[in-house]
Motif scaffolding. Structure first.
Motif, PDB file in Angstrom:
ATOM      1  N   ARG A   1       0.939  -1.289  -0.078  1.00  0.00           N
ATOM      2  CA  ARG A   1      -0.085  -0.004  -0.096  1.00  0.00           C
ATOM      3  C   ARG A   1       0.963   1.358  -0.091  1.00  0.00           C
ATOM      4  O   ARG A   1       0.575   2.270  -0.686  1.00  0.00           O
ATOM      5  N   HIS A   2       1.996   1.268   0.543  1.00  0.00           N
ATOM      6  CA  HIS A   2       2.936   2.273   0.445  1.00  0.00           C
ATOM      7  C   HIS A   2       3.349   2.727  -0.938  1.00  0.00           C
ATOM      8  O   HIS A   2       3.400   3.879  -1.229  1.00  0.00           O
ATOM      9  N   VAL A   3       3.683   1.500  -1.610  1.00  0.00           N
ATOM     10  CA  VAL A   3       4.013   1.927  -3.210  1.00  0.00           C
ATOM     11  C   VAL A   3       2.680   2.432  -3.823  1.00  0.00           C
ATOM     12  O   VAL A   3       2.935   3.599  -4.694  1.00  0.00           O
ATOM     13  N   ARG A   4       1.311   1.984  -3.585  1.00  0.00           N
ATOM     14  CA  ARG A   4       0.483   2.711  -4.235  1.00  0.00           C
ATOM     15  C   ARG A   4       0.053   4.110  -3.975  1.00  0.00           C
ATOM     16  O   ARG A   4      -0.240   4.817  -4.956  1.00  0.00           O
ATOM     17  N   GLU A   5       0.241   4.299  -2.575  1.00  0.00           N
ATOM     18  CA  GLU A   5       0.086   5.781  -1.966  1.00  0.00           C
ATOM     19  C   GLU A   5       1.115   6.681  -2.900  1.00  0.00           C
ATOM     20  O   GLU A   5       0.647   7.780  -2.958  1.00  0.00           O
ATOM     21  N   GLU A   6       2.344   6.196  -3.065  1.00  0.00           N
ATOM     22  CA  GLU A   6       3.163   7.081  -3.454  1.00  0.00           C
ATOM     23  C   GLU A   6       3.551   7.129  -4.851  1.00  0.00           C
ATOM     24  O   GLU A   6       3.691   8.169  -5.568  1.00  0.00           O
ATOM     25  N   LEU A   7       3.317   5.846  -5.744  1.00  0.00           N
ATOM     26  CA  LEU A   7       3.917   5.980  -6.927  1.00  0.00           C
ATOM     27  C   LEU A   7       2.330   5.884  -8.022  1.00  0.00           C
ATOM     28  O   LEU A   7       2.311   5.939  -9.215  1.00  0.00           O
ATOM     29  N   GLY A   8       1.347   5.349  -7.438  1.00  0.00           N
ATOM     30  CA  GLY A   8       0.010   5.097  -8.129  1.00  0.00           C
ATOM     31  C   GLY A   8       0.037   4.567  -9.389  1.00  0.00           C
ATOM     32  O   GLY A   8       0.443   3.518  -9.516  1.00  0.00           O
ATOM     33  N   ASP A   9      -0.514   5.323 -10.383  1.00  0.00           N
ATOM     34  CA  ASP A   9      -0.714   4.680 -11.553  1.00  0.00           C
ATOM     35  C   ASP A   9       0.577   4.277 -12.508  1.00  0.00           C
ATOM     36  O   ASP A   9       0.460   4.116 -13.655  1.00  0.00           O
ATOM     37  N   SER A  10       1.711   5.175 -12.040  1.00  0.00           N
ATOM     38  CA  SER A  10       2.834   5.029 -12.703  1.00  0.00           C
ATOM     39  C   SER A  10       3.455   3.640 -12.673  1.00  0.00           C
ATOM     40  O   SER A  10       4.310   3.390 -13.256  1.00  0.00           O
ATOM     41  N   VAL A  11       2.918   2.796 -11.910  1.00  0.00           N
ATOM     42  CA  VAL A  11       3.344   1.428 -11.918  1.00  0.00           C
ATOM     43  C   VAL A  11       2.062   0.371 -12.259  1.00  0.00           C
ATOM     44  O   VAL A  11       1.185   0.232 -11.639  1.00  0.00           O
ATOM     45  N   PRO A  12       2.477  -0.185 -13.496  1.00  0.00           N
ATOM     46  CA  PRO A  12       1.289  -1.117 -13.795  1.00  0.00           C
ATOM     47  C   PRO A  12       0.938  -2.271 -13.169  1.00  0.00           C
ATOM     48  O   PRO A  12      -0.100  -2.613 -12.947  1.00  0.00           O
ATOM     49  N   LEU A  13       1.722  -2.639 -12.133  1.00  0.00           N
ATOM     50  CA  LEU A  13       1.538  -3.966 -11.386  1.00  0.00           C
ATOM     51  C   LEU A  13       2.236  -3.778 -10.175  1.00  0.00           C
ATOM     52  O   LEU A  13       3.340  -3.503 -10.235  1.00  0.00           O
ATOM     53  N   ILE A  14       1.796  -4.043  -8.943  1.00  0.00           N
ATOM     54  CA  ILE A  14       2.502  -4.407  -7.583  1.00  0.00           C
ATOM     55  C   ILE A  14       2.010  -5.481  -7.153  1.00  0.00           C
ATOM     56  O   ILE A  14       0.919  -5.940  -6.826  1.00  0.00           O
ATOM     57  N   LEU A  15       3.235  -6.428  -7.012  1.00  0.00           N
ATOM     58  CA  LEU A  15       2.916  -7.756  -6.281  1.00  0.00           C
ATOM     59  C   LEU A  15       3.051  -7.460  -4.949  1.00  0.00           C
ATOM     60  O   LEU A  15       3.936  -7.040  -4.249  1.00  0.00           O
ATOM     61  N   ASP A  16       2.088  -8.142  -4.459  1.00  0.00           N
ATOM     62  CA  ASP A  16       1.947  -7.619  -3.054  1.00  0.00           C
ATOM     63  C   ASP A  16       2.445  -9.114  -2.026  1.00  0.00           C
ATOM     64  O   ASP A  16       1.887 -10.405  -2.202  1.00  0.00           O
ATOM     65  N   GLY A  17       3.601  -8.802  -1.184  1.00  0.00           N
ATOM     66  CA  GLY A  17       4.102  -9.945  -0.479  1.00  0.00           C
ATOM     67  C   GLY A  17       3.970  -9.675   0.822  1.00  0.00           C
ATOM     68  O   GLY A  17       4.859 -10.359   1.815  1.00  0.00           O
ATOM     69  N   GLY A  18       3.252  -8.782   1.296  1.00  0.00           N
ATOM     70  CA  GLY A  18       3.170  -8.386   2.842  1.00  0.00           C
ATOM     71  C   GLY A  18       4.156  -7.536   3.183  1.00  0.00           C
ATOM     72  O   GLY A  18       4.904  -7.062   2.522  1.00  0.00           O
ATOM     73  N   ARG A  19       4.452  -7.528   4.557  1.00  0.00           N
ATOM     74  CA  ARG A  19       5.348  -6.589   4.952  1.00  0.00           C
ATOM     75  C   ARG A  19       6.682  -6.913   5.101  1.00  0.00           C
ATOM     76  O   ARG A  19       6.980  -8.308   5.159  1.00  0.00           O
ATOM     77  N   CYS A  20       7.494  -6.379   4.663  1.00  0.00           N
ATOM     78  CA  CYS A  20       9.004  -6.770   4.453  1.00  0.00           C
ATOM     79  C   CYS A  20       9.632  -7.010   5.873  1.00  0.00           C
ATOM     80  O   CYS A  20       9.360  -6.084   6.805  1.00  0.00           O
ATOM     81  N   LEU A  21      10.310  -7.915   6.086  1.00  0.00           N
ATOM     82  CA  LEU A  21      10.794  -8.592   7.165  1.00  0.00           C
ATOM     83  C   LEU A  21      12.121  -7.732   7.787  1.00  0.00           C
ATOM     84  O   LEU A  21      12.202  -7.838   9.090  1.00  0.00           O
TER      85      LEU A  21
END
Length: 346
Positions: free
Chosen positions: A157-177
């Protein structure tokens, strides 16, 4: 959390077509493009607002791909790859002739690593099995998936909030460890000199020395010692829009009291017991008192505090010990850069 195979396949198709894909690593989320395709790499710089002379780290499916990207690989590189890959260690090596200078910031060196996140590895392996990118090269250039200089993303969700539509696809793998970026080690100096630690991270100098028998040097912060340019080495980086001040633990209560007397509303990030001076109008985030737990939650906490209407983020400084060095590095750079990115374009 793991994407369906169809989503991985879609990501591979996008990357082979020169598009961008965001994906999780164990450190932070990366913004990936075919590292052998200068036009695709240019899309990374455009989406991030990143200067073109800043090099990108190339992510590989395994150490077996290393010789496609680097030349004159010294034996310590293979030893460190065996010990720490997949994992949060980036090696700076001499770039192979086929590597475009767009991905190296015009330098003759290149940063490479194998990430330890299962989604990242699934993507990289699928990409390699599909033939990779330009000229069959199988590496993904992937800096953090955020605007240049800002707080790195540790959730999709941080990626979506910051880069929005400039990224065609965001693979969601949960929170980084791990939660902070990889250790960067320069191995381009030859056998006569020790390697240089260009960015601290989860893999420590002591761990490196245990493998190769040599403790890395730490170059001057002035950056004029001949070290290669690398990601995250600017004095201002990882920064919120809100001004951020680092305060020694013994002065935290005093500083908060002074801010209250001046009528300023602050957000507070601490790792020890919060002082009694905190008011109802303050927002408090308390992180773990151990460096690994603190690092894991740091960027998400800074993002949350940055979204408030506070005038200032007050951060209790962390211990000046080797175990806290990577966290201390990120906080120092965040404090220098904080408040510089307040414009609406970011």
């Amino acid at each position: 959390m793991f994407p369906e195979q169809a989503e991985i396949d879609h990501a591979v198709a996008l990357l082979q077509a020169g598009e961008l894909v965001a994906f999780p690593t164990e450190t932070v989320y990366g913004l990936a493009a075919d590292a052998a395709n200068p036009l695709a790499v240019a899309r990374i710089f455009a989406a991030k607002g990143r200067p073109a002379n800043h090099p990108l780290i190339v992510h590989l499916a395994g150490a077996g791909c290393l010789e496609r990207w680097a030349r004159d690989i010294p034996s310590p590189a293979w030893e460190l790859a065996e010990a720490f890959w997949p994992g949060p260690l980036t090696l700076i090596l001499r770039r192979a002739a086929a590597v475009p200078t767009a991905v190296t910031g015009g330098q003759d060196s290149i940063g490479v690593r194998v990430p330890a996140h299962p989604v990242a590895l699934a993507l990289l392996r699928a990409y390699a099995e599909a033939g990779g990118g330009v000229d069959g090269m199988c590496g993904l250039a992937a800096p953090s998936a955020n605007r240049f200089g800002r707080i790195s993303p540790t959730e999709a969700r941080h990626v979506r909030e910051e880069l929005g539509d400039s990224v065609p696809l965001i693979l969601d793998g949960g929170r980084c460890l791990v939660g902070i970026e990889s250790t960067i080690l320069d191995l381009t100096r030859g056998d006569s000199q020790p390697p240089r630690l260009l960015r601290p991270g989860r893999v420590t100098p002591e761990q490196i020395a245990a493998v190769i028998g040599v403790l890395p040097e730490t170059p001057s912060l002035a950056g004029n010692d001949g070290s290669p340019r690398v990601s995250g080495s600017l004095a201002a980086h990882y920064a919120p829009r809100t001004a951020l001040h680092l305060v020694a633990p013994q002065r935290l209560a005093e500083v908060i009291d002074q801010l209250h007397r001046a009528g300023r509303r602050c957000a507070i990030l601490c790792h020890s017991e919060p002082p009694a001076a905190i008011a109802a109008t303050d927002t408090l985030r308390k992180l773990a008192a151990d460096p690994r737990g603190y690092a894991r939650a740091l960027y998400a906490a800074l993002r949350a505090l940055d979204q408030l209407a506070a005038e200032l983020i007050v951060v209790e400084d962390v211990p000046a010990t080797p175990a806290w060095a990577a966290v201390a590095d990120r906080l120092r750079r965040a404090a220098v850069g904080a408040g510089r990115h307040a414009g609406p374009a970011d």
